[in-house]
Design a protein around this motif. Structure first.
Motif, PDB file in Angstrom:
ATOM      1  N   GLN A 349      63.048  28.506  33.793  1.00 29.05           N
ATOM      2  CA  GLN A 349      63.056  29.967  33.727  1.00 29.05           C
ATOM      3  C   GLN A 349      62.798  30.461  32.302  1.00 29.05           C
ATOM      4  O   GLN A 349      61.998  31.380  32.088  1.00 29.05           O
ATOM      5  CB  GLN A 349      64.394  30.503  34.230  1.00 29.05           C
ATOM      6  N   ILE A 350      63.472  29.839  31.326  1.00 28.91           N
ATOM      7  CA  ILE A 350      63.307  30.254  29.928  1.00 28.91           C
ATOM      8  C   ILE A 350      61.866  30.070  29.477  1.00 28.91           C
ATOM      9  O   ILE A 350      61.263  30.962  28.854  1.00 28.91           O
ATOM     10  CB  ILE A 350      64.264  29.455  29.019  1.00 28.91           C
ATOM     11  N   VAL A 351      61.279  28.915  29.801  1.00 29.79           N
ATOM     12  CA  VAL A 351      59.906  28.626  29.362  1.00 29.79           C
ATOM     13  C   VAL A 351      58.912  29.571  30.024  1.00 29.79           C
ATOM     14  O   VAL A 351      58.028  30.134  29.356  1.00 29.79           O
ATOM     15  CB  VAL A 351      59.550  27.162  29.667  1.00 29.79           C
ATOM     16  N   GLU A 352      59.034  29.761  31.322  1.00 32.85           N
ATOM     17  CA  GLU A 352      58.084  30.628  32.026  1.00 32.85           C
ATOM     18  C   GLU A 352      58.193  32.078  31.565  1.00 32.85           C
ATOM     19  O   GLU A 352      57.176  32.766  31.392  1.00 32.85           O
ATOM     20  CB  GLU A 352      58.322  30.523  33.541  1.00 32.85           C
ATOM     21  N   GLU A 353      59.419  32.552  31.358  1.00 28.74           N
ATOM     22  CA  GLU A 353      59.598  33.928  30.877  1.00 28.74           C
ATOM     23  C   GLU A 353      59.042  34.094  29.468  1.00 28.74           C
ATOM     24  O   GLU A 353      58.438  35.134  29.155  1.00 28.74           O
ATOM     25  CB  GLU A 353      61.080  34.305  30.902  1.00 28.74           C
ATOM     26  N   PHE A 354      59.213  33.082  28.631  1.00 32.20           N
ATOM     27  CA  PHE A 354      58.693  33.207  27.268  1.00 32.20           C
ATOM     28  C   PHE A 354      57.165  33.201  27.255  1.00 32.20           C
ATOM     29  O   PHE A 354      56.545  33.945  26.495  1.00 32.20           O
ATOM     30  CB  PHE A 354      59.205  32.069  26.378  1.00 32.20           C
ATOM     31  N   ILE A 355      56.543  32.360  28.085  1.00 36.18           N
ATOM     32  CA  ILE A 355      55.079  32.328  28.119  1.00 36.18           C
ATOM     33  C   ILE A 355      54.526  33.668  28.570  1.00 36.18           C
ATOM     34  O   ILE A 355      53.531  34.177  28.026  1.00 36.18           O
ATOM     35  CB  ILE A 355      54.594  31.178  29.030  1.00 36.18           C
ATOM     36  N   THR A 356      55.170  34.293  29.556  1.00 40.93           N
ATOM     37  CA  THR A 356      54.751  35.630  29.980  1.00 40.93           C
ATOM     38  C   THR A 356      54.910  36.632  28.845  1.00 40.93           C
ATOM     39  O   THR A 356      54.010  37.448  28.574  1.00 40.93           O
ATOM     40  CB  THR A 356      55.584  36.082  31.195  1.00 40.93           C
ATOM     41  N   TYR A 357      56.042  36.559  28.158  1.00 46.72           N
ATOM     42  CA  TYR A 357      56.284  37.436  27.004  1.00 46.72           C
ATOM     43  C   TYR A 357      55.272  37.163  25.889  1.00 46.72           C
ATOM     44  O   TYR A 357      54.731  38.095  25.283  1.00 46.72           O
ATOM     45  CB  TYR A 357      57.714  37.208  26.501  1.00 46.72           C
ATOM     46  N   TYR A 358      55.001  35.888  25.643  1.00 46.92           N
ATOM     47  CA  TYR A 358      54.078  35.492  24.568  1.00 46.92           C
ATOM     48  C   TYR A 358      52.667  36.015  24.845  1.00 46.92           C
ATOM     49  O   TYR A 358      51.990  36.513  23.947  1.00 46.92           O
ATOM     50  CB  TYR A 358      54.068  33.966  24.458  1.00 46.92           C
ATOM     51  N   ASN A 359      52.228  35.896  26.087  1.00 44.69           N
ATOM     52  CA  ASN A 359      50.872  36.325  26.429  1.00 44.69           C
ATOM     53  C   ASN A 359      50.717  37.843  26.467  1.00 44.69           C
ATOM     54  O   ASN A 359      49.714  38.387  25.982  1.00 44.69           O
ATOM     55  CB  ASN A 359      50.470  35.756  27.793  1.00 44.69           C
ATOM     56  N   LYS A 360      51.703  38.531  27.013  1.00 43.12           N
ATOM     57  CA  LYS A 360      51.522  39.958  27.307  1.00 43.12           C
ATOM     58  C   LYS A 360      52.202  40.908  26.319  1.00 43.12           C
ATOM     59  O   LYS A 360      51.788  42.077  26.222  1.00 43.12           O
ATOM     60  CB  LYS A 360      52.045  40.253  28.716  1.00 43.12           C
ATOM     61  N   THR A 361      53.228  40.450  25.619  1.00 45.65           N
ATOM     62  CA  THR A 361      54.033  41.371  24.802  1.00 45.65           C
ATOM     63  C   THR A 361      54.072  41.012  23.330  1.00 45.65           C
ATOM     64  O   THR A 361      53.945  41.886  22.475  1.00 45.65           O
ATOM     65  CB  THR A 361      55.477  41.425  25.336  1.00 45.65           C
ATOM     66  N   ARG A 362      54.259  39.757  23.019  1.00 46.56           N
ATOM     67  CA  ARG A 362      54.492  39.333  21.625  1.00 46.56           C
ATOM     68  C   ARG A 362      53.237  39.556  20.772  1.00 46.56           C
ATOM     69  O   ARG A 362      52.203  38.935  20.999  1.00 46.56           O
ATOM     70  CB  ARG A 362      54.880  37.860  21.590  1.00 46.56           C
TER      71      ARG A 362
END
Length: 380
Positions: A349-362
């Motif tokens: 969950q942590i990894v998948e949520e971070f990748i989504t955040y990394y791609n779309k928000t960060r």
């Protein structure tokens, strides 16, 4: 006396990862060129004790943990405090117009700290500040100045982003204030980026080694022209887990990823098959791990019309974009939140949520303070 060797933080963290994955000490030392197994043992001890910050200390730097009281007696403490007061006074007296230059809150703090040893009038006299000024400043101490409001807003931005951003990115989110000012504020309150750096793994004997076509040229003018891939350890769950990911060098976007408990050829093939239709001449760069040099993987790469490129042996910098991403992922999640043991489901969950955040928000400075997806969409 032998020359002391300074190991970068990424080497230390890679060694710890490998030992957590039960890689033999001798193999870890050979792969990472570590001279003394006692150093590896010390790093593991710091890691298990939660003293991650000690991995960043320079060679020869000592930290005094649990050394007892700072002062031998109460008299020594009072003498030290008196010396401190005199030093503060001497420094402040060097400035002309001291009453205008002293920040009110600093004056209030000094008076409160030393009024047990001297009267308020005496302290104000030494500082060159009138007693009436001191009492007026103390009365208005609860009123925030423009600078204090600015500092609070910068602090809120740092906290909202979990201290993942440096001063450049915070400046992009707080227009109207120069970068150096934001940097000074973050340094003043200890709000700097708390990200740590890590690196990757290589494994196995090569069956087919491709030439290094990328040659550290991580520039490209269009999406999906240059891709990089790698595997990293996830030693935070009930069992050892691994992340295989593919990154588009054009905008740093993660275009494919797989999480598993076994790093075999099928594991990396699953990541490869997630790629969409690719443009002609697409290059996929990896290290010389056995899964990438295997016949099955090389066959799948050719079937997708991809040209393979590989790093030189023992040179992780040849694949730095994906190395940096994996370091960022762990630093901004597991290390930042002090998560060293949890469930496998939580790790995923942590990894998948971070990748989504990394791609779309960060946001990324090199992308004009945009996220990878935003940069790609605007360019299109």
């Amino acid at each position: 006396m032998g020359t002391r060797v300074s190991y970068p933080i990424e080497v230390k963290m890679k060694a710890i990862e490998m030992r957590l994955a039960k890689v033999p000490v001798r193999e870890v030392m050979e792969k990472l060129n570590i001279r003394n197994k006692a150093q590896l043992k010390r790093w593991m001890q710091w890691y298990r004790n939660g003293e991650i910050h000690r991995l960043y200390q320079p060679v020869g730097k000592q930290y005094a943990f649990g050394k007892g009281s700072k002062y031998e007696s109460e008299t020594a403490k009072l003498q030290a405090e008196n010396r401190y007061l005199k030093q503060q006074i001497e420094v402040l007296k060097k400035y002309e117009g001291i009453g205008k230059e002293v920040v009110p809150k600093v004056t209030i703090q000094l008076v409160e700290e030393f009024k047990e040893f001297m009267s308020v009038g005496e302290i104000c006299h030494h500082l060159g500040v009138g007693r009436s000024s001191y009492y007026r400043w103390r009365k208005n101490a609860d009123q925030l100045t423009h600078k204090e409001i600015r500092d609070q807003q910068i602090g809120e931005l740092c906290k909202q982003n979990k201290f993942r951003y440096g001063y450049r990115k915070i400046s992009a989110l707080y227009p109207g204030v120069c970068k150096k000012t934001v940097q000074r504020v973050m340094q003043k309150y200890g709000w700097q980026c708390q990200v740590k750096v890590k690196k990757r793994k290589r494994t196995g004997q090569p069956a087919y080694v491709a030439p290094n076509l990328l040659a550290r040229d991580f520039t490209t003018s269009k999406p999906m022209e240059k891709l990089v891939t790698d595997i990293t350890y996830l030693p935070y769950g009930q069992s050892m887990m691994y992340l295989s990911s593919i990154l588009d060098v054009y905008n740093g976007e993660i275009v494919a990823q797989t999480i598993g408990i076994k790093q075999d050829t099928d594991f990396v093939l699953d990541t490869l098959y997630q790629l969409p239709e690719l443009p002609e001449g697409c290059i996929l760069h990896s290290d010389q791990g056995s899964v990438y040099t295997s016949y099955a993987y090389q066959k799948a790469v050719k079937e997708k019309g991809i040209t393979m490129s590989m790093s030189r042996k023992g040179t992780p910098a040849d694949n730095s974009p994906i190395e940096t991403f994996h370091s960022t992922l762990k630093s901004e999640t597991f290390y930042l939140d002090d998560i060293y043991r949890t469930t496998n489901a939580r790790v995923i969950q942590i990894v998948e949520e971070f990748i989504t955040y990394y791609n779309k928000t960060r946001i990324q400075t090199k992308l004009n303070s945009q996220s990878p997806v935003q940069y790609r969409q605007l360019a299109a």
